[in-house]
Every structure is written in C-alpha cells, then in structure tokens.
Scaffold this active site. Structure first.
Site, PDB file in Angstrom:
ATOM      1  CG  ASP A 110      -2.155   0.886   1.038  1.00  0.00           C
ATOM      2  OD1 ASP A 110      -2.014   2.071   0.697  1.00  0.00           O
ATOM      3  OD2 ASP A 110      -3.270   0.370   1.216  1.00  0.00           O
ATOM      4  CG  ASP A 134       2.659   4.953  -6.467  1.00  0.00           C
ATOM      5  OD1 ASP A 134       1.731   4.406  -7.089  1.00  0.00           O
ATOM      6  OD2 ASP A 134       2.952   6.151  -6.604  1.00  0.00           O
ATOM      7  CG  ASN A 179      -8.752  -3.730  -2.295  1.00  0.00           C
ATOM      8  OD1 ASN A 179      -9.949  -3.710  -2.592  1.00  0.00           O
ATOM      9  ND2 ASN A 179      -8.262  -3.064  -1.260  1.00  0.00           N
ATOM     10  CE1 TYR A 216     -13.406   3.988  -7.854  1.00  0.00           C
ATOM     11  CE2 TYR A 216     -15.802   3.927  -8.098  1.00  0.00           C
ATOM     12  CZ  TYR A 216     -14.635   3.404  -7.568  1.00  0.00           C
ATOM     13  OH  TYR A 216     -14.686   2.291  -6.755  1.00  0.00           O
ATOM     14  CE  LYS A 236     -12.468   0.679  -8.907  1.00  0.00           C
ATOM     15  NZ  LYS A 236     -11.464  -0.256  -8.374  1.00  0.00           N
TER      16      LYS A 236
HETATM   17  N1  LIG Z   1     -16.267   1.124  -0.759  1.00  0.00           N
HETATM   18  C1  LIG Z   1     -17.105   0.870  -1.779  1.00  0.00           C
HETATM   19  O1  LIG Z   1     -18.316   1.122  -1.707  1.00  0.00           O
HETATM   20  C2  LIG Z   1     -16.570   0.248  -3.031  1.00  0.00           C
HETATM   21  C3  LIG Z   1     -17.492  -0.158  -4.008  1.00  0.00           C
HETATM   22  C4  LIG Z   1     -17.012  -0.740  -5.182  1.00  0.00           C
HETATM   23  C5  LIG Z   1     -15.659  -0.919  -5.359  1.00  0.00           C
HETATM   24  N2  LIG Z   1     -14.789  -0.490  -4.383  1.00  0.00           N
HETATM   25  C6  LIG Z   1     -13.369  -0.727  -4.607  1.00  0.00           C
HETATM   26  O2  LIG Z   1     -12.865  -1.529  -3.546  1.00  0.00           O
HETATM   27  C7  LIG Z   1     -11.488  -1.204  -3.308  1.00  0.00           C
HETATM   28  C8  LIG Z   1     -11.285  -0.798  -1.857  1.00  0.00           C
HETATM   29  O3  LIG Z   1     -12.151   0.277  -1.557  1.00  0.00           O
HETATM   30  P1  LIG Z   1     -12.161   1.056  -0.158  1.00  0.00           P
HETATM   31  O4  LIG Z   1     -13.563   1.409   0.131  1.00  0.00           O
HETATM   32  O5  LIG Z   1     -11.388   0.305   0.884  1.00  0.00           O
HETATM   33  O6  LIG Z   1     -11.410   2.392  -0.622  1.00  0.00           O
HETATM   34  P2  LIG Z   1     -10.161   3.185  -0.013  1.00  0.00           P
HETATM   35  O7  LIG Z   1     -10.009   4.411  -0.832  1.00  0.00           O
HETATM   36  O8  LIG Z   1     -10.343   3.330   1.457  1.00  0.00           O
HETATM   37  O9  LIG Z   1      -8.963   2.165  -0.243  1.00  0.00           O
HETATM   38  C9  LIG Z   1      -8.122   2.232  -1.348  1.00  0.00           C
HETATM   39  C10 LIG Z   1      -6.796   1.631  -0.956  1.00  0.00           C
HETATM   40  O10 LIG Z   1      -5.883   1.749  -2.055  1.00  0.00           O
HETATM   41  C11 LIG Z   1      -4.694   2.365  -1.595  1.00  0.00           C
HETATM   42  N3  LIG Z   1      -4.068   3.095  -2.698  1.00  0.00           N
HETATM   43  C12 LIG Z   1      -4.544   4.191  -3.346  1.00  0.00           C
HETATM   44  N4  LIG Z   1      -3.680   4.562  -4.305  1.00  0.00           N
HETATM   45  C13 LIG Z   1      -2.645   3.675  -4.273  1.00  0.00           C
HETATM   46  C14 LIG Z   1      -1.445   3.524  -5.012  1.00  0.00           C
HETATM   47  N5  LIG Z   1      -1.108   4.376  -6.002  1.00  0.00           N
HETATM   48  N6  LIG Z   1      -0.618   2.501  -4.710  1.00  0.00           N
HETATM   49  C15 LIG Z   1      -0.925   1.642  -3.710  1.00  0.00           C
HETATM   50  N7  LIG Z   1      -2.047   1.736  -2.963  1.00  0.00           N
HETATM   51  C16 LIG Z   1      -2.892   2.747  -3.251  1.00  0.00           C
HETATM   52  C17 LIG Z   1      -5.140   3.258  -0.441  1.00  0.00           C
HETATM   53  O11 LIG Z   1      -4.056   3.623   0.399  1.00  0.00           O
HETATM   54  C18 LIG Z   1      -6.145   2.344   0.232  1.00  0.00           C
HETATM   55  O12 LIG Z   1      -5.528   1.372   1.040  1.00  0.00           O
HETATM   56  C19 LIG Z   1     -11.144  -0.111  -4.329  1.00  0.00           C
HETATM   57  O13 LIG Z   1     -10.646  -0.724  -5.504  1.00  0.00           O
HETATM   58  C20 LIG Z   1     -12.500   0.508  -4.620  1.00  0.00           C
HETATM   59  O14 LIG Z   1     -12.521   1.167  -5.875  1.00  0.00           O
HETATM   60  C21 LIG Z   1     -15.213   0.081  -3.237  1.00  0.00           C
END
Ligand SMILES: NC(=O)c1ccc[n+]([C@@H]2O[C@H](COP(=O)([O-])OP(=O)(O)OC[C@H]3O[C@@H](n4cnc5c(N)ncnc54)[C@H](O)[C@@H]3O)[C@@H](O)[C@H]2O)c1
Length: 254
Positions: free
Chosen positions: A39, A64, A91, A160, A164
């Site tokens: 992360d 990253d 993720n 976004y 996706k």
């Molecule tokens: N929460 C929702 O309702 C939802 C719905 C559909 C899909 N998603 C997807 O599920 C996944 C997790 O979502 P979440 O709610 O925990 O979101 P979040 O934004 O809290 O988590 C995203 C994670 O990715 C990491 N990250 C961001 N940019 C990065 C990079 N360049 N390199 C490495 N790590 C990086 C962040 O530090 C974090 O740990 C994401 O792919 C999101 O798009 C979430």
C-alpha cells in the site's frame, strides 16, 4: 462461512489499509495464506495483526502501484520471503481520495489522469510484474476489483466509473492472454459498501437508498465481499476466468 483452505498459497494484496483491503488481509491470513500486503499508506499495523492472528502470515511493503520499482519490489518480497507467488488481489484504487462528487464537466484532465493512472494503469503494472513469479509456479489467480458503478453509472464520478469499466475490460483481455499459462483472471464487482471511504464521499441518504434498493435490503459491509474474493483466489474457481462477479446483495442484475 467456511473459507477455502489457502494454506501454502502466497498472495500479493494491494491496498491493504482501507476498510475493505484490511478485511481481505485478515480473511486471507485466516484462510492460511501468506500475504504480501502492499500500500501507498502505512499498513504495517494491519499486516502485523493479521499475521499474529494467523494461521497464515503477512508482511507489509510500502508500494505505489504506479511505480514499477515498488511493484517489482513487492513481487520480489513474495518470492524471497515466501518462496513464490500464487495469486494477486488488485484492490488498490483511488476511491476515498475521489473527494466530493462533481458533474463531469467540472472534472479536470488532471483528475482523469490520476484516477486512470492508478486504477487502470497501476492494476496492469501489478499484473505485468507478477507474471514471471506466477508462471514459475505453473499458473495462478488474479483478482481485480471493479465496481457496480459500471452498471449503475453513479453520477458524480465519471472518471472513476470509466476506470472501473476499464478494469473489467483489462480483466477479460488478461484472461484471454494468460490462460495458456494456467493463470485465471477475474474481477469482483462490489456494490456500495458502508465503509469509511464511502461515508467520506457520499451523504447518509445516498448510502441508505443503496441499501434499500437491494434484493437483500440492507447495508453492505466489507465482510460481504470475503467469500467471493477467497473463492476467486482459491483452486475452487480454477476453471473460472474473464468473469466479473457482482457482489451487491442483488442490487443490479447482469
Ligand atoms: N467502498 C465501496 O463502496 C466500493 C465499491 C465498489 C468498489 N470499491 C473498490 O474496492 C477497493 C477498496 O475500496 P475502499 O472502500 O477500501 O477504498 P479506499 O479508498 O479506502 O482504499 C483504497 C486503498 O488503495 C490504496 N491506494 C490508493 N492509491 C494507491 C497507489 N497508487 N498505490 C498503492 N495503494 C494505493 C489506499 O491507500 C487504500 O488502502 C477499491 O478498488 C475501490 O474502488 C469500493
């Protein structure tokens, strides 16, 4: 839930510090996997806790996903620490960092570049870096993370939503190209999860409406995704590839 047995499997998980990623990390180690948790943010605490709870183990690396040397380092860590790599869970994404919703004409080119660079290009960079290690094991599993917004269109996040949809396309292209190497590639497509990130960018009414609109009318939690993700990582889904598995309590039908 009876989880698949992932003992002996080495998994690279990106994005382990958000509510969903931290849940995947705990579930993977609880199923016996050895996990490299990568992360941009510091996830050492999450990895330590997941490893301590076991029976699998976890090591954190700062990474990253848009930086090839970071990504190569994460794959190398899996090989050096755990002897190889069997699966990747892509993720990490820009989600919470999207900030407030905006009409598409108010998004800037820089907004688009950031979201597509991380969510799409970064996902591809991780896949590319993982391939030699997966091939060395005779194959493996890749799980990308899409979203039901590709079906609903969710206003206010055009970049976004497009990112996706691209992840779903990348999933199919990678499945087609990598199948001969014994690598299955699928995506999980979550509905709106009632987590910290969602609460940061949506108001209460929006989250409540999403819950009420489902066939199973309740809020979705990160734990609701665990069964599908563990299944897609495990050998139980060995003949499934190129698919997007929607997990949203029957909100959209595909
Ligand atoms: N929460 C929702 O309702 C939802 C719905 C559909 C899909 N998603 C997807 O599920 C996944 C997790 O979502 P979440 O709610 O925990 O979101 P979040 O934004 O809290 O988590 C995203 C994670 O990715 C990491 N990250 C961001 N940019 C990065 C990079 N360049 N390199 C490495 N790590 C990086 C962040 O530090 C974090 O740990 C994401 O792919 C999101 O798009 C979430």
């Amino acid at each position: 839930m009876t989880a698949p047995d992932l003992r002996g499997k080495v998994v690279l998980l990106t994005g382990c510090t958000g509510d969903i990623g931290a849940t995947y990390l705990r579930a993977l180690t609880a199923a016996g996997a050895d996990v490299v948790a990568a992360d941009l943010a510091d996830g050492a605490e999450q990895a330590e806790k997941a490893g301590a709870d076991g029976p699998g183990s976890a090591v954190f690396t700062r990474c990253d996903i848009t930086d090839d040397s970071d990504v190569d380092g994460a794959v190398r860590l899996a090989v050096d620490r755990f002897g190889g790599l069997d699966a990747v869970v892509n993720n990490a994404a820009v989600y919470k960092a999207l900030g407030h919703k905006r009409p598409l004409e108010e998004l800037t080119a820089a907004d688009w570049d950031t979201v597509l660079r991380v969510n799409v290009r970064g996902t591809w960079q991780v896949i590319r870096a993982a391939l030699p290690a997966l091939r060395a094991r005779g194959g493996g599993r890749i799980v990308n993370v899409a979203s039901v917004v590709t079906r609903t269109g969710a206003a206010g996040f055009a970049h976004y939503v497009a990112s996706k949809a691209a992840v779903e396309g990348l999933t199919r292209a990678a499945a087609r190209e990598l199948g001969r190497d014994g690598i299955g590639v699928n995506a999980v497509s979550p509905g709106l999860v009632d987590d910290e990130a969602t609460r940061a960018i949506n108001d209460d009414g929006y989250v409540a409406n999403a819950a009420a609109s489902r066939s199973l009318p309740r809020a979705m939690r990160p734990d609701d995704l665990v069964g599908a993700v563990l299944w897609l990582v495990s050998d139980a889904s060995a003949f499934v590839s190129g698919q997007t598995v929607v997990v949203d309590g029957g909100g959209v039908f595909v």
